[in-house]
Design a protein around this motif. Sequence first.
Motif, PDB file in Angstrom:
ATOM      1  N   ASP A  22     -13.268  38.244 -34.677  1.00 20.38           N
ATOM      2  CA  ASP A  22     -11.916  38.048 -34.139  1.00 20.38           C
ATOM      3  C   ASP A  22     -11.257  36.947 -34.955  1.00 20.38           C
ATOM      4  O   ASP A  22     -11.273  35.784 -34.581  1.00 20.38           O
ATOM      5  CB  ASP A  22     -11.990  37.668 -32.657  1.00 20.38           C
ATOM      6  CG  ASP A  22     -10.627  37.635 -31.981  1.00 20.38           C
ATOM      7  OD1 ASP A  22      -9.620  37.509 -32.697  1.00 20.38           O
ATOM      8  OD2 ASP A  22     -10.579  37.720 -30.738  1.00 20.38           O
ATOM      9  N   SER A  25      -8.511  34.685 -33.209  1.00 19.27           N
ATOM     10  CA  SER A  25      -9.027  33.630 -32.336  1.00 19.27           C
ATOM     11  C   SER A  25      -9.671  32.509 -33.147  1.00 19.27           C
ATOM     12  O   SER A  25      -9.547  31.326 -32.809  1.00 19.27           O
ATOM     13  CB  SER A  25     -10.047  34.210 -31.350  1.00 19.27           C
ATOM     14  OG  SER A  25      -9.426  35.102 -30.446  1.00 19.27           O
ATOM     15  N   THR A  29      -8.516  28.634 -33.199  1.00 22.36           N
ATOM     16  CA  THR A  29      -9.468  27.558 -32.911  1.00 22.36           C
ATOM     17  C   THR A  29      -9.408  26.485 -33.998  1.00 22.36           C
ATOM     18  O   THR A  29      -9.386  25.282 -33.702  1.00 22.36           O
ATOM     19  CB  THR A  29     -10.896  28.114 -32.817  1.00 22.36           C
ATOM     20  OG1 THR A  29     -10.967  29.058 -31.747  1.00 22.36           O
ATOM     21  CG2 THR A  29     -11.903  26.997 -32.550  1.00 22.36           C
ATOM     22  N   PHE A 196     -10.240  31.561 -26.306  1.00 16.82           N
ATOM     23  CA  PHE A 196      -9.924  32.205 -27.581  1.00 16.82           C
ATOM     24  C   PHE A 196     -11.166  32.931 -28.093  1.00 16.82           C
ATOM     25  O   PHE A 196     -12.016  32.304 -28.721  1.00 16.82           O
ATOM     26  CB  PHE A 196      -9.475  31.186 -28.635  1.00 16.82           C
ATOM     27  CG  PHE A 196      -8.549  30.111 -28.149  1.00 16.82           C
ATOM     28  CD1 PHE A 196      -7.444  30.397 -27.367  1.00 16.82           C
ATOM     29  CD2 PHE A 196      -8.793  28.789 -28.479  1.00 16.82           C
ATOM     30  CE1 PHE A 196      -6.598  29.396 -26.929  1.00 16.82           C
ATOM     31  CE2 PHE A 196      -7.962  27.788 -28.051  1.00 16.82           C
ATOM     32  CZ  PHE A 196      -6.863  28.085 -27.278  1.00 16.82           C
ATOM     33  N   PRO A 197     -11.329  34.238 -27.797  1.00 14.21           N
ATOM     34  CA  PRO A 197     -10.411  35.145 -27.117  1.00 14.21           C
ATOM     35  C   PRO A 197     -10.532  35.034 -25.594  1.00 14.21           C
ATOM     36  O   PRO A 197     -11.400  34.339 -25.076  1.00 14.21           O
ATOM     37  CB  PRO A 197     -10.876  36.517 -27.596  1.00 14.21           C
ATOM     38  CG  PRO A 197     -12.357  36.333 -27.765  1.00 14.21           C
ATOM     39  CD  PRO A 197     -12.523  34.944 -28.299  1.00 14.21           C
TER      40      PRO A 197
END
Length: 210
Positions: A22, A25, A29, A196-197
């Motif tokens: 991902d 995300s 981060t 996140f996610p």
Amino acid sequence: MTATAKFWDGIAEKYAKSPIRDIESYEHTLQRTVSYLKQTDQVLELGCGTGRTALRLSGHADTITASDVSPGMLAVGRRLAQEEQIENVVFVEADANRPPNWAYDVVMAFNLLHLIRDLEATLAGVHEVLKPGGLFISKTPCLAQGGLGFKFGLLKLLLPIMQLLGKAPFVSQFDIKTLETAIEKAGFEIIESGNFPAKPPSRFLVARKL
């Protein structure tokens, strides 16, 4: 060598070549983490793996000590640092429960805390090596939060079998409240949080040492 180190050693090269699942995300981060870093910071990352994140963040801190229990993972990280000519990231073999004995402005632990058998000991170690008012920045899959869907529910059922076959590491399953309570009990104040996610929830937390 521990069973944990042996497992991660065995997949180090494959892990290094695997794309981030991902990326949106992950980048978010990094963005949130960078907002808390200063150029003068001494930073420690626990469970750095192949050092991908430490190397990405290297331009935002004075030095980053990237630690991991797996010599194989660290070897990949050192190779990448050399290829990218990054000199302020130092790779150190260390268990998360016994972090390098130094005073850090920031300690990071991304996708690690759910792989720890003794979370209380790890958090105590983080608290000990942080300077007064230092920050602990982490992101952790909370696999007991519920609502994971069929795919992740099936993986949870298969996990014990995979572990018996040596195909999966130890994984602790807790929810967000349990994680945050443990961090607060360890002597921290949570100052930012987010997922996140969102599904399955990977809880991003920034906590200040009290």
